[in-house]
Design a protein around this motif. Structure first.
Motif, PDB file in Angstrom:
ATOM      1  N   PRO A 238      -9.150   9.684  50.567  1.00 30.40           N
ATOM      2  CA  PRO A 238      -7.197   9.614  50.289  1.00 30.40           C
ATOM      3  C   PRO A 238      -7.274  10.648  51.218  1.00 30.40           C
ATOM      4  N   ALA A 239      -5.880  10.522  52.409  1.00 28.59           N
ATOM      5  CA  ALA A 239      -5.450  11.113  53.568  1.00 28.59           C
ATOM      6  C   ALA A 239      -4.908  12.048  52.446  1.00 28.59           C
ATOM      7  N   ALA A 240      -4.331  11.631  51.609  1.00 28.70           N
ATOM      8  CA  ALA A 240      -3.038  12.520  51.347  1.00 28.70           C
ATOM      9  C   ALA A 240      -2.283  12.890  49.543  1.00 28.70           C
ATOM     10  N   PRO A 241      -2.591  13.223  49.027  1.00 36.07           N
ATOM     11  CA  PRO A 241      -2.313  13.045  46.949  1.00 36.07           C
ATOM     12  C   PRO A 241      -1.265  11.912  47.169  1.00 36.07           C
ATOM     13  N   ALA A 242      -1.385  11.710  45.157  1.00 41.65           N
ATOM     14  CA  ALA A 242      -0.628  11.031  45.156  1.00 41.65           C
ATOM     15  C   ALA A 242       1.035  11.143  45.073  1.00 41.65           C
ATOM     16  N   ARG A 243       2.123  10.445  45.155  1.00 40.89           N
ATOM     17  CA  ARG A 243       3.535  10.476  44.194  1.00 40.89           C
ATOM     18  C   ARG A 243       3.272  10.684  43.262  1.00 40.89           C
ATOM     19  N   PRO A 244       3.390  11.683  43.165  1.00 40.25           N
ATOM     20  CA  PRO A 244       4.729  12.017  41.722  1.00 40.25           C
ATOM     21  C   PRO A 244       5.253  10.615  40.947  1.00 40.25           C
ATOM     22  N   ALA A 245       5.155  10.843  39.214  1.00 37.23           N
ATOM     23  CA  ALA A 245       6.009   9.725  38.548  1.00 37.23           C
ATOM     24  C   ALA A 245       6.684  10.357  37.822  1.00 37.23           C
ATOM     25  N   ALA A 246       7.716   9.030  37.078  1.00 36.31           N
ATOM     26  CA  ALA A 246       8.648   8.478  36.584  1.00 36.31           C
ATOM     27  C   ALA A 246       9.261  10.265  36.728  1.00 36.31           C
TER      28      ALA A 246
END
Length: 690
Positions: free
Chosen positions: A585-593
């Motif tokens: 993946p080009a970028a980390p995952a968006r933070p949740a909650a």
């Protein structure tokens, strides 16, 4: 030579037993909304003192602590795992691998009022010389605040990134400094099964907070042999049931139950050493005492380097008189390891108003590397000081890709991203500290050495860049990192660099060591005189260094050559090594909650916020840390802070333009400083605009 053995014992007790609550350690200004500000945790074992605590102090019992009811736990939890590290070949003939190691008892603030997530000041002990440390003790505790101190998360995260374990402190002070024997009895009280409930609590705290063990210092007198035996068994329980947690014992309590500093390992204290992982010997040791201590440790089938010979540098720093040949002789194997008490002297001893970050780091470099400022050629010992770099081999954690650094020291006078200032506010947060050059500074040149150091006036990312300044009469190599990084054919190295106004032109080459003793120079461009902003060089190092598979980068540095003569001011703002052949993946995952967990007005038109979030759920590159930005009207951003955990305290959110709602973006950042899409948090103002 200063005779440490002749030093009066009362002086030693006054220093160590006073605790942090009574010492003049500079502290960050407390946030106006004190009820929301999270602090590093501290406790009494069980019973509390009589009377009422001082303003700002909260008395707590460790026995009643539970992680589920600890509302500050998300802010105090360290998340960076302890990195593995290796010992490269020593850079000088005097430094030795596999012998003496270094511990440090350092105070970063008072026991109470120590912010959990950094603070809005650059005036902070931003320790960076992790390469020489084997253990850091987060020193503190006082009879009026609390006796058990857990390290704050930023310190642990920075240390772990560099492979250094961090210990909390259990401090039982002498009666002269408020100590009460009941606190010792509380600590080691057994349950109906003969176990130690508070040892189990200490284990739970270390596991929940993410640090590595405990430094136990029992200096309260009045006990007997039975109590001393309980203390010994308590240590053994803590070590055995901790399963990997470290326990370091301080040489004070004797097996008789008396507080009797032995200044060596002997029959009066060896049962405690055998129950623990290591022992910090009191400061009045002698040459003969250390020799006998090392021999006794080996007869006990323990290592002599599990003994730390105490060196008190709180008052005099590098002017402290030490019989170095008693510990680390130059002509025979080292005798024991050693431990510094209060090396933050390099910070606290600066004059009031003079603790600028660059001044602190110059002094800290001298403390750890020596007055010559070159671990490869340490100056002869003309004074009392023998810097760790002279005797102790440095370590490194650079063993895997990707690796990147922006030379961020964990504090600054502003915050930069891609060379643009997104905040002009001072800050500190050691969790944001990058991995930094361990050898300060190894410079190879036939001409005069330039000045090399961390500079806070400009940066590519974070708060710091590496600045090289001075005339370069000959090509000059600045060695930066020792490593064991894989070097596949698809390896790329990136450098973001610039010259300042008034600088001569500079021809820049990346220095790579693909095998020990061999160095390859890869052209990285020529920067014109006078400075024209940041530029990024992208070098396909793997393709330029053909050869067999399984190659390794053993060292990284730069070679600079002045073009046209004159002095240079060249900055390195970013250095990254990655394998472009690895898909992902080009970028980390968006933070949740992401949410505002609590908020309150400060009384000056700003608001204090507690923010919480969870890691993103999809599989992405590992998250290095999180960054928070305030979204400004018109689309600009203001940096608010960052953390390695999943909670952050904003002490003073500033309303802009009378807006009714302020948006805060939380982004995950990976090892190459690639940011995720933002998790958006909206804060609605209910106070009048100022």
């Amino acid at each position: 030579m200063y005779d440490r053995a002749a030093r009066p014992q009362v002086t030693r007790r006054r220093v160590l037993a006073a605790g942090i609550g009574a010492l003049a350690v500079p502290t960050a200004r407390a946030a106006p909304s004190g009820d929301l500000q999270p602090y590093a945790s501290y406790w009494y074992p069980d019973s509390l003192p009589a009377g009422s605590p001082a303003p700002g102090v909260i008395w707590r019992s460790l026995r009643s602590w539970a992680p589920g009811s600890d509302v500050d736990l998300p802010f105090n939890k360290a998340t960076v795992p302890l990195a593995a590290r290796f010992t490269p070949p020593p850079v000088s003939s005097t430094a030795r691998a596999g012998q003496a190691r270094v511990s440090a008892l350092a105070a970063f603030a008072h026991t109470s009022g120590n912010p959990s997530q950094g603070s809005p000041t650059a005036d902070y002990y931003a320790l960076t010389h992790w390469a020489y440390l084997d253990e850091l003790v987060f020193w503190g505790g006082s009879s009026g605040e609390g006796l058990i101190l857990a390290p704050n998360a930023p310190v642990v995260d920075a240390a772990h990134r560099n492979g250094v374990p961090v210990l909390g402190t259990v401090f039982l002070p002498p009666a002269a400094y408020g100590g009460q024997l009941r606190w010792t009895r509380d600590l080691v009280r057994r349950d109906a099964d003969g176990a130690f409930p508070l040892a189990d609590q200490l284990i739970r705290v270390a596991r929940a907070y993410g640090f590595d063990g405990w430094f136990v210092n029992a200096e309260t007198g009045g006990g007997d042999a039975a109590l001393a035996a309980d203390v010994r068994d308590f240590l053994a329980h803590l070590r055995t049931h901790g399963k990997g947690l470290r326990v370091t014992w301080y040489d004070a309590l004797a097996v008789s139950g008396d507080v009797s500093w032995q200044n060596e390992l002997n029959d009066h204290n060896s049962p405690f050493f055998r129950a623990a992982d290591s022992m910090f010997l009191n400061f009045n040791w002698s040459r003969a005492g250390l020799a006998s201590s090392g021999a006794l440790a080996e007869r006990l089938e323990r290592g002599r380097y599990e003994l730390w010979a105490g060196i008190d540098v709180e008052a005099n720093g590098w002017d402290t008189g030490v019989d170095w040949d008693a510990i680390v002789p130059a002509d025979r194997p080292h005798v024991t390891s050693y431990g510094f008490y209060r090396p933050e002297w390099t910070w606290t001893s600066l004059p009031a108003g003079g603790r600028a970050p660059a001044a602190f780091h110059a002094r800290d470099d001298r403390f750890w590397s020596g007055p010559a400022g070159d671990p490869a050629a340490p100056a002869p010992a003309t004074g009392p000081w023998r810097a760790p770099a002279v005797s102790v081999a440095d370590r490194s954690t650079l063993t895997s890709l990707p690796f990147a650094t922006s030379f961020n020291t964990g504090h600054g006078l502003g915050w930069y991203e891609r060379g643009k200032a997104l905040s002009d506010a001072p800050w500190n947060h050691l969790g944001l500290q990058d991995r930094l050059p361990g050898r300060r500074w190894v410079i190879r040149t036939a001409g005069a050495r330039p000045v090399v150091g961390f500079d806070f006036a400009d940066a590519w990312r974070g708060g710091t860049s590496l600045l090289v300044e001075g005339p370069l009469a000959a090509p000059t190599t600045v060695e930066l990192f020792t490593a064991r990084l894989p070097l596949p054919g698809t390896t790329v190295v990136e450098l973001a660099h610039r010259t300042d106004a008034g600088s001569a032109g500079v021809r820049v080459e990346l220095v790579v060591s693909p095998e020990p003793g061999r160095f390859v120079h890869v052209p990285a461009g020529t920067l014109p005189a006078g400075g024209r902003g940041w530029t990024t060089a992208r070098l396909r190092v793997g393709a330029l260094l053909p050869g067999r598979a399984g190659r390794t980068i053993h060292a990284l540095g730069v070679r600079l050559t002045a073009t046209g003569g004159g002095a240079v001011r060249w900055r390195l703002g970013h250095l990254a090594v990655r394998d472009t052949g690895v898909p992902g993946p080009a970028a980390p995952a968006r933070p949740a909650a992401a949410c505002v967990a609590a908020a309150g007005p400060n009384g000056d038109g700003t608001a204090a916020l507690r923010l919480l979030w969870r890691p993103g759920t999809r599989r992405t590159p590992p998250v290095r840390h999180y960054e928070l930005h305030q979204v400004l009207p018109g689309g600009g951003r203001r940096f608010l802070g960052g953390t390695c955990g999943h909670a952050y305290y904003v002490p003073a959110l500033r309303r802009t333009g009378g807006e009714a709602v302020t948006r805060v973006d939380v982004r995950a950042v990976d090892e190459l400083y690639v940011s995720s899409a933002p998790a958006r948090v909206s804060f609605r103002w209910s106070i009048p605009s100022s």
